[in-house]
Design a protein around this motif. Structure first.
Motif, PDB file in Angstrom:
ATOM      1  N   MET A 201      45.235  -1.046  -9.984  1.00 51.05           N
ATOM      2  CA  MET A 201      45.448  -2.416  -9.885  1.00 51.05           C
ATOM      3  C   MET A 201      45.537  -2.615  -8.158  1.00 51.05           C
ATOM      4  SD  MET A 201      48.397  -3.256 -12.619  1.00 51.05           S
ATOM      5  CE  MET A 201      48.283  -5.196 -12.211  1.00 51.05           C
TER       6      MET A 201
ATOM      7  N   ILE B 174      52.907  -0.065 -16.453  1.00 54.31           N
ATOM      8  CA  ILE B 174      52.150   0.012 -15.214  1.00 54.31           C
ATOM      9  C   ILE B 174      53.084   1.326 -14.341  1.00 54.31           C
ATOM     10  CG2 ILE B 174      51.727  -0.981 -12.924  1.00 54.31           C
ATOM     11  CD1 ILE B 174      51.588  -3.621 -14.774  1.00 54.31           C
TER      12      ILE B 174
ATOM     13  N   PHE C  89      49.189   1.045  -7.535  1.00 58.10           N
ATOM     14  CA  PHE C  89      49.814   0.832  -9.137  1.00 58.10           C
ATOM     15  C   PHE C  89      48.775   1.044 -10.061  1.00 58.10           C
ATOM     16  CE2 PHE C  89      52.304  -1.815  -6.494  1.00 58.10           C
ATOM     17  CZ  PHE C  89      53.539  -2.112  -7.079  1.00 58.10           C
ATOM     18  N   THR C  90      49.221   1.531 -11.100  1.00 59.75           N
ATOM     19  CA  THR C  90      48.121   1.877 -12.097  1.00 59.75           C
ATOM     20  C   THR C  90      48.740   1.391 -13.588  1.00 59.75           C
ATOM     21  OG1 THR C  90      47.717   4.055 -10.944  1.00 59.75           O
ATOM     22  CG2 THR C  90      47.208   4.067 -13.271  1.00 59.75           C
ATOM     23  N   LEU C  91      47.703   0.861 -14.153  1.00 60.57           N
ATOM     24  CA  LEU C  91      48.000   0.047 -15.544  1.00 60.57           C
ATOM     25  C   LEU C  91      47.414   1.019 -16.582  1.00 60.57           C
ATOM     26  CD1 LEU C  91      47.623  -3.235 -16.625  1.00 60.57           C
ATOM     27  CD2 LEU C  91      46.658  -1.574 -18.103  1.00 60.57           C
TER      28      LEU C  91
END
Length: 134
Positions: free
Chosen positions: A33, A93, A22-24
């Protein structure tokens, strides 16, 4: 709040089985993340309501938690959190999950409800507002 429930269930199951990345995304920067969890849980209201005149809350919501180890994000989160701020913004996200046998990018839009900072990371608690296939 209208969320594609099939996509959400697929995301929850895929997260449990495969632990995707996951990437914010915030202010043109990306933050990885870790330890992401997504659950359906109750909200402390007796009926669907507008909270503080700012946003609408159902009795149940899909909540997301995750940790970020890059603490340079901390000052950027100040105006993003619900609560004392009446002007807040959604957090975006991204993640790739398997759908119909291929990896599909999904954008998750959340409201930040709480954060807990330790010397090495910050844990974000969020409520999922919507999902979009990209």
């Amino acid at each position: 709040m209208s969320i594609n429930s099939d996509l959400l269930q697929n995301l929850i199951q895929y997260n449990i089985e495969h632990l995707p990345s996951f990437t914010l995304h915030l202010n043109d920067k990306s933050y990885s993340m870790l330890n992401v969890s997504i659950v359906n849980s109750s909200i402390p209201v007796n009926e669907p309501t507008t909270r503080g005149g700012v946003y609408f809350s159902e009795k149940f919501a899909y909540k997301m938690k995750g940790e970020i180890t890059d603490l340079s994000i901390v000052p950027l989160l100040t105006k993003k959190m619900l609560g004392p701020n009446t002007e807040f913004a959604e957090l975006k996200i991204t993640v790739k999950i398997e759908s119909d046998g291929k990896l599909t990018p999904v954008e998750i839009f959340t409201n930040l409800t709480n954060s807990v900072q330790t010397p090495n990371s910050i844990e974000l608690s969020m409520i999922i507002q919507r999902l979009e296939l990209t």
